[in-house]
Design a protein around this motif. Structure first.
Motif, PDB file in Angstrom:
ATOM      1  N   HIS A  51      72.038   6.480 -28.803  1.00 48.13           N
ATOM      2  CA  HIS A  51      72.672   7.733 -28.399  1.00 48.13           C
ATOM      3  C   HIS A  51      72.364   8.856 -29.381  1.00 48.13           C
TER       4      HIS A  51
ATOM      5  N   SER B 257      74.287  10.435 -31.318  1.00 50.54           N
ATOM      6  CA  SER B 257      74.961  10.252 -32.610  1.00 50.54           C
ATOM      7  C   SER B 257      74.210   9.283 -33.516  1.00 50.54           C
TER       8      SER B 257
ATOM      9  N   THR C  98      75.144  19.692 -28.190  1.00 52.62           N
ATOM     10  CA  THR C  98      75.729  18.791 -27.196  1.00 52.62           C
ATOM     11  C   THR C  98      76.773  17.878 -27.819  1.00 52.62           C
ATOM     12  N   LEU C  99      76.497  17.396 -29.032  1.00 55.86           N
ATOM     13  CA  LEU C  99      77.450  16.524 -29.722  1.00 55.86           C
ATOM     14  C   LEU C  99      78.727  17.284 -30.063  1.00 55.86           C
ATOM     15  N   GLY C 100      78.568  18.547 -30.397  1.00 54.77           N
ATOM     16  CA  GLY C 100      79.734  19.362 -30.721  1.00 54.77           C
ATOM     17  C   GLY C 100      80.665  19.540 -29.533  1.00 54.77           C
ATOM     18  N   ARG C 101      80.092  19.398 -28.321  1.00 52.17           N
ATOM     19  CA  ARG C 101      80.909  19.500 -27.108  1.00 52.17           C
ATOM     20  C   ARG C 101      81.433  18.135 -26.668  1.00 52.17           C
ATOM     21  N   GLY C 102      81.189  17.109 -27.489  1.00 53.45           N
ATOM     22  CA  GLY C 102      81.693  15.775 -27.170  1.00 53.45           C
ATOM     23  C   GLY C 102      80.839  14.996 -26.190  1.00 53.45           C
ATOM     24  N   GLU C 103      79.587  15.423 -25.984  1.00 54.92           N
ATOM     25  CA  GLU C 103      78.689  14.730 -25.049  1.00 54.92           C
ATOM     26  C   GLU C 103      77.661  13.922 -25.835  1.00 54.92           C
ATOM     27  N   ASN C 104      77.968  12.642 -26.040  1.00 56.99           N
ATOM     28  CA  ASN C 104      77.068  11.759 -26.791  1.00 56.99           C
ATOM     29  C   ASN C 104      76.083  11.104 -25.826  1.00 56.99           C
TER      30      ASN C 104
END
Length: 228
Positions: A159, A161, A173-179
């Motif tokens: 992923h 992360s 994208t990770l900052g928006r919680g989309e891993n």
């Protein structure tokens, strides 16, 4: 090494002017952003076309020589002819060294042949993503992001992360919680069928051995009865 391109300011605009420009081997374009107003430009088609074949040209800070003045720019958009190998229009954005930029960069996958899912299980790597939208200062912009598949096992997924990013680089994208998934290893049907058959065969061996042993003991009993 920074990629350099040359361009000239363009005064004549409109469909007719752009058509004549393309007929003379030039490409109409525009450069915008920063503190200066948008500027119509023209570039040599052949030189530009060959540069567009370079992966780094699409994800690097470019040095544009515009009538003798140097500007740092990013490639933002290209319009190609529907069936000809011809660039119809191109857009560049000026870069402010103190402001973060958003850019899509390619992913380079390495060590797939050493991944347990490939080496031990006969799986195939499936690239869910081939490029990544990142945010960083211009000085930190990488030409690509390396994705190491060394530890990826069959059925597992890598992923966002899990990626090791260069210093100063973020994934919005990770900052928006989309891993989001980046890569996974899938087992081909043929390989899966062979493994299933091998497991069934292995499970049948003890039963077969027990039957043979039981038959042998029964035969021994009969022989002993006959001797008596």
């Amino acid at each position: 090494m920074q990629i350099e391109i040359s361009a000239n300011k363009r005064t004549l605009q409109g469909k007719g002017a752009s058509r004549r420009l393309r007929g003379s081997g030039k490409v109409p374009g525009i450069i915008y952003g920063g503190e200066n107003p948008a500027q119509a430009i023209e570039l040599d088609h052949n030189g530009l076309y060959h540069k567009l074949k370079q992966e780094a040209f699409h994800a690097s800070i470019l040095s544009m020589d515009l009538d003798g003045e140097k500007e740092q720019v990013l490639l933002r958009d290209i319009q190609m002819h529907p069936f000809k190998l011809q660039v119809l229009h191109i857009d560049f954005q000026r870069v402010d060294k103190n402001k973060k930029i958003h850019m899509k960069v390619p992913l380079h996958f390495i060590n797939a042949e050493n991944a347990p899912g490939v080496k031990l299980s006969g799986g195939l790597v499936s690239h869910v993503l081939t490029e990544l939208d990142i945010s960083c200062l211009p000085k930190d912009l990488p030409e690509f992001i390396t994705v190491d598949l060394t530890d990826l096992a069959a059925g597992n997924t890598l992923h966002l992360s899990d990626l090791k990013l260069p210093e100063g680089v973020e994934i919005p994208t990770l900052g928006r919680g989309e891993n989001l998934p980046v890569a996974t290893i899938v087992i081909p049907r043929a390989v899966a069928a062979e493994e299933a058959a091998a497991q069934v065969a292995a499970a049948d061996i003890p039963t077969t051995v027990q039957k043979k042993e039981g038959a042998a003991k029964e035969g021994e009993k009969k022989d002993a009865g006959k001797k008596k």
